[in-house]
Design a protein around this motif. Structure first.
Motif, PDB file in Angstrom:
ATOM      1  N   ARG A  39      -0.994   6.821  -6.808  1.00  0.00           N
ATOM      2  CA  ARG A  39      -0.392   6.902  -8.047  1.00  0.00           C
ATOM      3  C   ARG A  39      -0.693   6.131  -9.313  1.00  0.00           C
ATOM      4  N   THR A  40      -1.415   4.969  -8.761  1.00  0.00           N
ATOM      5  CA  THR A  40      -1.516   3.824  -9.790  1.00  0.00           C
ATOM      6  C   THR A  40      -2.999   3.840 -10.220  1.00  0.00           C
ATOM      7  N   MET A  71       1.526  -1.037  14.428  1.00  0.00           N
ATOM      8  CA  MET A  71       2.789  -2.086  14.325  1.00  0.00           C
ATOM      9  C   MET A  71       2.737  -2.318  12.840  1.00  0.00           C
ATOM     10  N   SER A 103      -5.557   3.400  -1.981  1.00  0.00           N
ATOM     11  CA  SER A 103      -5.794   2.316  -3.002  1.00  0.00           C
ATOM     12  C   SER A 103      -5.300   0.762  -2.553  1.00  0.00           C
ATOM     13  N   TYR A 146      13.518   5.184   7.293  1.00  0.00           N
ATOM     14  CA  TYR A 146      12.144   5.311   7.770  1.00  0.00           C
ATOM     15  C   TYR A 146      11.805   6.062   8.996  1.00  0.00           C
ATOM     16  N   SER A 187       0.271  -5.778   4.504  1.00  0.00           N
ATOM     17  CA  SER A 187       0.023  -5.310   3.366  1.00  0.00           C
ATOM     18  C   SER A 187       0.724  -5.530   2.209  1.00  0.00           C
ATOM     19  N   MET A 231      -3.403  -0.470   4.356  1.00  0.00           N
ATOM     20  CA  MET A 231      -4.165   0.026   5.389  1.00  0.00           C
ATOM     21  C   MET A 231      -5.334   1.085   4.883  1.00  0.00           C
ATOM     22  N   ILE A 260       1.824  -4.174   9.609  1.00  0.00           N
ATOM     23  CA  ILE A 260       0.416  -4.452   8.757  1.00  0.00           C
ATOM     24  C   ILE A 260       0.722  -5.427   7.573  1.00  0.00           C
ATOM     25  N   ASP A 284       0.670  12.126  -7.448  1.00  0.00           N
ATOM     26  CA  ASP A 284       1.950  11.783  -6.619  1.00  0.00           C
ATOM     27  C   ASP A 284       2.178  12.780  -5.545  1.00  0.00           C
ATOM     28  N   LEU A 285       1.924  12.621  -4.180  1.00  0.00           N
ATOM     29  CA  LEU A 285       1.564  13.559  -3.215  1.00  0.00           C
ATOM     30  C   LEU A 285       2.929  13.981  -2.667  1.00  0.00           C
TER      31      LEU A 285
HETATM   32  N1  LIG Z   1       3.097  -2.233   6.504  1.00  0.00           N
HETATM   33  C1  LIG Z   1       3.341  -1.708   7.846  1.00  0.00           C
HETATM   34  O1  LIG Z   1       3.932  -2.686   8.389  1.00  0.00           O
HETATM   35  C2  LIG Z   1       3.202  -0.531   8.391  1.00  0.00           C
HETATM   36  C3  LIG Z   1       2.811   0.517   7.695  1.00  0.00           C
HETATM   37  N2  LIG Z   1       2.619   1.783   8.278  1.00  0.00           N
HETATM   38  C4  LIG Z   1       2.251   2.916   7.527  1.00  0.00           C
HETATM   39  O2  LIG Z   1       0.881   2.987   7.368  1.00  0.00           O
HETATM   40  C5  LIG Z   1       0.641   3.451   5.864  1.00  0.00           C
HETATM   41  C6  LIG Z   1      -0.111   2.449   5.000  1.00  0.00           C
HETATM   42  O3  LIG Z   1       0.848   1.443   4.727  1.00  0.00           O
HETATM   43  P1  LIG Z   1       0.644  -0.177   4.168  1.00  0.00           P
HETATM   44  O4  LIG Z   1      -0.693  -0.326   4.371  1.00  0.00           O
HETATM   45  O5  LIG Z   1       1.605  -0.933   4.184  1.00  0.00           O
HETATM   46  O6  LIG Z   1       0.405   0.551   2.596  1.00  0.00           O
HETATM   47  P2  LIG Z   1       0.857  -0.056   1.027  1.00  0.00           P
HETATM   48  O7  LIG Z   1       2.377   0.087   0.849  1.00  0.00           O
HETATM   49  O8  LIG Z   1       0.364  -1.292   0.770  1.00  0.00           O
HETATM   50  O9  LIG Z   1       0.226   1.032   0.187  1.00  0.00           O
HETATM   51  C7  LIG Z   1       0.637   2.382   0.177  1.00  0.00           C
HETATM   52  C8  LIG Z   1      -0.299   3.111  -0.473  1.00  0.00           C
HETATM   53  O10 LIG Z   1       0.137   4.545  -0.642  1.00  0.00           O
HETATM   54  C9  LIG Z   1       0.373   5.072  -2.070  1.00  0.00           C
HETATM   55  N3  LIG Z   1       1.265   5.758  -2.303  1.00  0.00           N
HETATM   56  C10 LIG Z   1       2.668   5.565  -2.112  1.00  0.00           C
HETATM   57  N4  LIG Z   1       3.571   6.687  -2.313  1.00  0.00           N
HETATM   58  C11 LIG Z   1       2.757   7.421  -2.657  1.00  0.00           C
HETATM   59  C12 LIG Z   1       2.907   8.904  -3.299  1.00  0.00           C
HETATM   60  N5  LIG Z   1       4.063   9.362  -3.622  1.00  0.00           N
HETATM   61  N6  LIG Z   1       1.814   9.768  -3.882  1.00  0.00           N
HETATM   62  C13 LIG Z   1       0.490   9.131  -3.692  1.00  0.00           C
HETATM   63  N7  LIG Z   1       0.180   7.940  -3.092  1.00  0.00           N
HETATM   64  C14 LIG Z   1       1.194   6.976  -2.664  1.00  0.00           C
HETATM   65  C15 LIG Z   1       0.237   3.719  -2.818  1.00  0.00           C
HETATM   66  O11 LIG Z   1      -0.079   3.469  -4.217  1.00  0.00           O
HETATM   67  P3  LIG Z   1       0.650   4.048  -5.255  1.00  0.00           P
HETATM   68  O12 LIG Z   1       1.968   3.099  -5.101  1.00  0.00           O
HETATM   69  O13 LIG Z   1      -0.069   3.604  -6.500  1.00  0.00           O
HETATM   70  O14 LIG Z   1       0.854   5.261  -5.247  1.00  0.00           O
HETATM   71  C16 LIG Z   1      -0.723   2.764  -2.039  1.00  0.00           C
HETATM   72  O15 LIG Z   1      -2.173   3.171  -2.077  1.00  0.00           O
HETATM   73  C17 LIG Z   1       2.082   4.031   5.414  1.00  0.00           C
HETATM   74  O16 LIG Z   1       2.132   5.332   5.875  1.00  0.00           O
HETATM   75  C18 LIG Z   1       2.985   3.188   6.160  1.00  0.00           C
HETATM   76  O17 LIG Z   1       4.180   3.907   6.551  1.00  0.00           O
HETATM   77  C19 LIG Z   1       2.820   1.883   9.793  1.00  0.00           C
HETATM   78  C20 LIG Z   1       3.228   1.015  10.309  1.00  0.00           C
HETATM   79  C21 LIG Z   1       3.443  -0.554   9.846  1.00  0.00           C
END
Ligand SMILES: NC(=O)C1=CN([C@@H]2O[C@H](COP(=O)(O)OP(=O)(O)OC[C@H]3O[C@@H](n4cnc5c(N)ncnc54)[C@H](OP(=O)(O)O)[C@@H]3O)[C@@H](O)[C@H]2O)C=CC1
Ligand SMILES: CCCCCCCCCCCCCCCC(=O)[C@@H](N)CO
Length: 383
Positions: free
Chosen positions: A93-94, A272, A70, A226, A276, A73, A274, A123-124
């Motif tokens: 979750r949202t 690296m 949602s 992390y 987001s 990435m 992202i 919620d996974l």
């Molecule tokens: N951003 C970065 O710099 C980096 C990110 N990553 C990894 O890449 C992936 C994507 O990151 P990013 O693009 O920043 O993501 P975001 O933080 O922008 O989005 C996270 C997503 O995960 C969902 N999510 C979080 N917790 C849960 C849960 N308990 N159950 C179900 N869904 C969940 C959120 O939705 P909701 O909250 O509504 O549940 C949302 O859709 C992650 O695994 C992150 O660790 C890796 C390297 C760098």
């Protein structure tokens, strides 16, 4: 043995003169060896750019589940795969963000009449919810299991180890490692369930994809809540990529014995930074020192990361990085992981190991100098 004796045994002058001889005389074996070497190098370069290989990740008409689909990435991956003709289910979750993601996927679809989209609110961190997600997707998909499951859920909560409350460390393990492990468990229990020969149909290869971070390869101060959880995902991925071979072996005999319905491949992406919503959020608690240590990183957009990752999956890669610095970080920590290319990855690891002779002491001395200059957080710096 006396070193002089060793040298004498090698007959150095003789060796040199024979080398010179072969240099001047382009004999058949020398020509053969150079042709072989050139072929290996050209083959490696061609493979790196995906020439001459078929698409190993064709999602047209397939059903894909994306956790964390949602936002960030995960959403970018969902939009890319929708444009490539996949049926996509996003899980998070949202609900409001999930609804938006579904609308955006519909707008990007290759053929809206043939493709379908769905969201599941879950919620996974709860394994029971992961079981429900796979069951619900199967029902929605007319009784067929998903073809691709891509774990993207997760966020980072940086901070110094002693400053972050211990329950937050545990929560990071839950959101990073356990959302991925629970999803993988529910998915593989479904995919690897043996089917009798009479029930075997031709089912295309299935893909389970984890999203890790280059922090699983290289330590950076301030990421202790992390990085260990991401390193655990890498270890799970490596172990599963070996264990799955037993099932894939049994699959080759599927018309004689009970076996899984399809061949399964595991992949892990190591992005690296992202750009987001999750990134904006982590910047709020990220120590200034951590920002300084990760200066070499130029964060990429979610869509760049999604596109690069999908191209690598199409080339059939296993451990996937999204830019040059990421590849160097992988190279130093490749260890026993299966390689994408023997020559390319081996040369990468030689280069990376040389680079990291300098990088790790540099990160450590910057950290030491930071403490010397600024003291520890909350203290008054030395005059
Ligand atoms: N951003 C970065 O710099 C980096 C990110 N990553 C990894 O890449 C992936 C994507 O990151 P990013 O693009 O920043 O993501 P975001 O933080 O922008 O989005 C996270 C997503 O995960 C969902 N999510 C979080 N917790 C849960 C849960 N308990 N159950 C179900 N869904 C969940 C959120 O939705 P909701 O909250 O509504 O549940 C949302 O859709 C992650 O695994 C992150 O660790 C890796 C390297 C760098
Ligand atoms: C020439 C090569 C030199 C190599 C230098 C190594 C420098 C380290 C850069 C660390 C970058 C970490 C990005 C982490 C992203 C992430 O996972 C977080 N944003 C959490 O979400």
């Amino acid at each position: 043995m006396d070193p002089r004796e060793l040298i004498a045994r090698f007959h150095l002058p003789q060796l040199l003169s024979s080398l010179q001889f072969s240099y001047n005389n382009t004999s058949t074996p020398i020509l053969g060896a150079s042709t072989l070497l050139c072929t290996i190098i050209l083959y490696t370069i061609a493979k790196m750019f995906g020439f001459g290989s078929q698409n190993e990740f064709n999602v047209m008409g397939q059903t894909v589940v994306i956790t964390g689909g949602s936002d960030g990435m995960g959403k970018a991956v969902a939009l890319e795969l929708s444009a490539k003709g996949a049926n996509v289910v996003v899980v998070a979750r949202t609900v409001s963000k999930l609804v938006t993601a579904v609308d955006e996927m519909k707008a990007k679809a290759a053929n809206i009449l043939k493709q379908k989209f769905h969201y599941i609110n879950a919620d996974l961190t709860d394994p029971v919810e992961c079981e429900r997600v796979i069951a619900e997707v199967t029902t929605w998909n007319s009784g067929a299991a998903p073809d691709v499951v891509w774990c993207c859920a997760g966020f980072s909560r940086p901070g110094y180890f002693v400053d972050v409350p211990i329950q937050d460390h545990r929560q990071q393990m839950d959101t990073i490692y356990w959302t991925a492990a629970n999803t993988a468990h529910a998915t593989l229990r479904n995919w690897l369930n043996p089917v009798a020969p009479s029930g075997q149909m031709k089912t295309p290869r299935r893909h389970l994809i984890f999203t890790c971070s280059t922090l699983a390869f290289v330590p950076i101060a301030g990421y202790s809540p992390y990085s260990p959880a991401k390193a655990a995902i890498r270890s799970l991925s490596d172990t599963l990529s070996q264990e799955i071979e037993m099932y894939n072996g049994a699959y080759t005999q599927r018309h004689r014995t009970d076996a899984p319905a399809a061949d399964v491949k595991i992949h892990t992406i190591f992005p690296m930074g992202i750009l987001s919503p999750g990134f904006d959020n982590e910047q709020k608690t990220k120590p200034e020192l951590t920002k300084k240590l990760e200066e070499a990183d130029k964060p990429q957009t979610p869509s760049e990361v999604a596109k690069i990752s999908i191209l690598a999956l199409e080339r059939g890669e296993y451990l996937i990085t999204t830019n040059f610095v990421g590849s160097i970080m992988k190279g130093t920590a490749l260890g026993p992981s299966p390689k994408n290319s023997i020559v390319g990855d081996t040369m990468l690891s030689w280069l990376s190991n040389l680079v990291f002779l300098q990088v790790i002491p540099d990160l450590r001395s910057k950290t030491f100098a930071w403490g010397k200059q600024n003291g520890i957080p909350g203290s008054t710096p030395a005059p």
